[in-house]
Design an enzyme around this catalytic site. Structure first.
Site, PDB file in Angstrom:
ATOM      1  N   GLY A   1       1.852   4.565   3.715  1.00 20.24           N
ATOM      2  CA  GLY A   1       2.764   3.689   2.990  1.00 20.24           C
ATOM      3  C   GLY A   1       3.727   4.452   2.119  1.00 20.24           C
TER       4      GLY A   1
ATOM      5  N   GLY B   1       0.806  -1.218   0.000  1.00 24.17           N
ATOM      6  CA  GLY B   1       0.000   0.000   0.000  1.00 24.17           C
ATOM      7  C   GLY B   1       0.833   1.260   0.000  1.00 24.17           C
ATOM      8  N   ALA B   2       1.906   1.268  -0.782  1.00 23.12           N
ATOM      9  CA  ALA B   2       2.897   2.343  -0.689  1.00 23.12           C
ATOM     10  C   ALA B   2       2.709   3.451  -1.707  1.00 23.12           C
ATOM     11  CB  ALA B   2       4.303   1.753  -0.827  1.00 23.12           C
ATOM     12  N   ASN B   3       1.584   3.479  -2.411  1.00 25.17           N
ATOM     13  CA  ASN B   3       1.425   4.524  -3.418  1.00 25.17           C
ATOM     14  C   ASN B   3       0.811   5.800  -2.846  1.00 25.17           C
ATOM     15  OD1 ASN B   3      -0.988   2.697  -3.371  1.00 25.17           O
ATOM     16  ND2 ASN B   3      -1.856   4.362  -4.591  1.00 25.17           N
ATOM     17  N   THR B   4       0.326   5.747  -1.597  1.00 22.28           N
ATOM     18  CA  THR B   4      -0.310   6.918  -1.016  1.00 22.28           C
ATOM     19  C   THR B   4      -0.194   6.873   0.504  1.00 22.28           C
ATOM     20  OG1 THR B   4      -2.355   8.234  -1.010  1.00 22.28           O
ATOM     21  CG2 THR B   4      -2.596   5.862  -0.818  1.00 22.28           C
TER      22      THR B   4
ATOM     23  N   SER C   1      -4.049  -0.489  14.456  1.00 25.29           N
ATOM     24  CA  SER C   1      -4.784   0.766  14.628  1.00 25.29           C
ATOM     25  C   SER C   1      -5.332   0.824  16.042  1.00 25.29           C
ATOM     26  CB  SER C   1      -5.948   0.824  13.630  1.00 25.29           C
ATOM     27  OG  SER C   1      -6.892   1.808  13.981  1.00 25.29           O
TER      28      SER C   1
ATOM     29  N   TYR D   1     -13.851  -3.702  11.085  1.00 25.39           N
ATOM     30  CA  TYR D   1     -12.529  -3.063  11.099  1.00 25.39           C
ATOM     31  C   TYR D   1     -11.791  -3.400  12.395  1.00 25.39           C
ATOM     32  CZ  TYR D   1      -8.930   0.558  10.799  1.00 25.39           C
ATOM     33  OH  TYR D   1      -7.721   1.230  10.756  1.00 25.39           O
TER      34      TYR D   1
END
Length: 300
Positions: free
Chosen positions: A28, A22-25, A146, A172
Site C-alpha cells: 500500500g 493500508g497505505a502506511n506500509t 492473492s 484467508y
C-alpha cells in the site's frame, strides 16, 4: 521506456484523487508513493493514524491521512463520511489493506477477522464511496486479491465465520476468493454506467509484513528464504498500479506478476481460478455481504 510495464509507465496522475487502504506500509505504501509522485492527491486510509502520518512524511507529493479500521463497520462508515465530505470526486479507490493467516479472531462486528477485514470492510467502503466515482471518467475500483484465492478456497456460506472449526489458510483463501468474486460482480453492475470499472490484482509473493501472522514454525524459514522466493514491495505493487492506471485495462480483468507461477515479475494480465468465475456464487456472496454490512450499492 522498458517494454515490461514498470513504474515509468504510470501515466500523469495530476488532478486525480486516489484513496489507498493500508497505505502506511508494504504494498500500500509503495502504491501510494508512486501515485503521489505522478501527481495524484493520495489519501492514506489506515488503521494507525500516527503510522500513517509517518508514512506520509516519506512520500513526495500531495498526501493526506484518513483513519480507517476495516475490522469495524462503524469506522468504515465514519471514514467514508469524512472522505465524502472532503472529496466530491474520487478517481481511484484501491482496496489494498489486508490481514493474512491470523489466529482465530473476530472483528468488532463479530465476523471472522480475515473475511471481515479483507472482504466485508472493503465491500462496505466501496459501496459507501461508489457514487463519488460513478460520474468520473476513467475512475476505477481496484481490489487486491492473492494467489491464495486458489488454496483451500471456497465461500463457506454455511459457516462464513469459521465458528465450527478454524483454518488460518482456509479463512484467508475464502477472503481472497471473495475479493475476486466481489470485483467480477461489481464490474457486471458497473458496466451499464460506462465510466467506472472494477479491476483486481495480486502481488505475487512479496517481502512485506503480511506474513507476520504465519505459524511460528514457518516464520524463521520464510524469513531466511525471503530474498530468494519473494520480490520487493515496490515490484509487488506494480500489478495494482497497472490495474489502476494503464489506459489499456478493461473492467473485470486481473493483473499479477508475469513470471513463473505468478510468484515474481512484471505485471501482466493473468487468470483467476475457475471457482472465482462462478456467477451464482458471486451473486449470492453479494447479497450476503449487503445483509451482513447493511450497505447497498447505487448500482444494481
Amino acid at each position: 521506456m522498458s517494454g515490461k510495464w514498470n513504474e515509468q509507465h504510470i501515466p500523469d496522475q495530476r488532478g486525480r484523487v486516489a484513496v489507498v487502504t493500508g497505505a502506511n506500509t508494504g504494498l500500500g505504501f509503495e502504491t501510494a508513493r508512486m501515485l503521489a509522485e505522478r501527481g495524484a492527491r493520495v489519501i492514506l486510509a489506515v488503521r494507525d493514524v500516527e503510522k500513517g502520518k509517518q508514512a506520509a512524511a516519506r512520500i513526495t507529493g500531495d498526501v493526506a491521512v484518513q483513519a480507517l479500521d476495516l475490522a469495524s463497520l462503524d469506522s468504515v462508515r465514519s471514514a467514508a463520511a469524512d472522505l465524502r465530505t472532503a472529496h466530491p470526486r474520487i478517481d481511484l479507490l484501491i482496496n489494498n489493506a489486508g490481514v493474512m493467516y491470523t489466529p482465530k479472531q473476530t472483528t468488532a462486528d463479530g465476523f471472522e477477522l480475515q473475511f471481515g477485514t479483507n472482504h466485508l470492510g472493503h465491500f462496505a467502503l466501496t459501496g459507501l464511496l461508489l457514487d463519488r466515482l460513478l460520474d468520473v471518467p476513467g475512475s476505477r475500483v481496484v481490489t487486491v486479491s492473492s494467489a491464495g484465492h486458489r488454496i483451500r478456497a471456497a465461500i463457506h456460506f454455511d459457516d462464513l465465520n469459521w465458528e465450527r472449526s478454524y483454518s488460518r489458510m482456509g479463512a484467508y483463501g475464502q477472503a481472497k476468493l471473495a475479493n475476486l468474486m466481489f470485483t467480477y460482480e461489481l464490474q457486471r453492475r458497473l458496466a451499464p454506467h460506462g465510466t467506472t470499472v472494477a479491476v483486481a490484482a495480486h502481488p505475487g509473493v512479496s517481502n512485506t509484513e503480511l506474513i507476520r501472522n504465519s505459524p511460528a514454525v514457518l516464520r524463521a524459514p520464510v524469513a531466511r528464504l525471503a530474498p530468494l522466493l519473494t520480490q520487493k514491495a515496490a515490484m509487488g505493487a506494480l500489478p495494482t498500479l497497472r490495474a489502476a492506471t494503464d489506459p489499456a485495462v478493461r473492467g473485470g480483468q486481473y493483473y499479477g506478476p508475469g513470471g513463473r507461477l505468478e510468484v515474481r515479475g512484471y505485471p501482466e494480465l493473468v487468470e483467476s481460478s475457475a471457482a472465482s468465475h462462478d456467477r451464482d456464487v458471486q451473486q449470492r456472496l453479494w447479497t450476503v455481504s449487503e445483509e451482513l454490512t447493511g450497505v447497498t450499492f447505487p448500482v444494481r
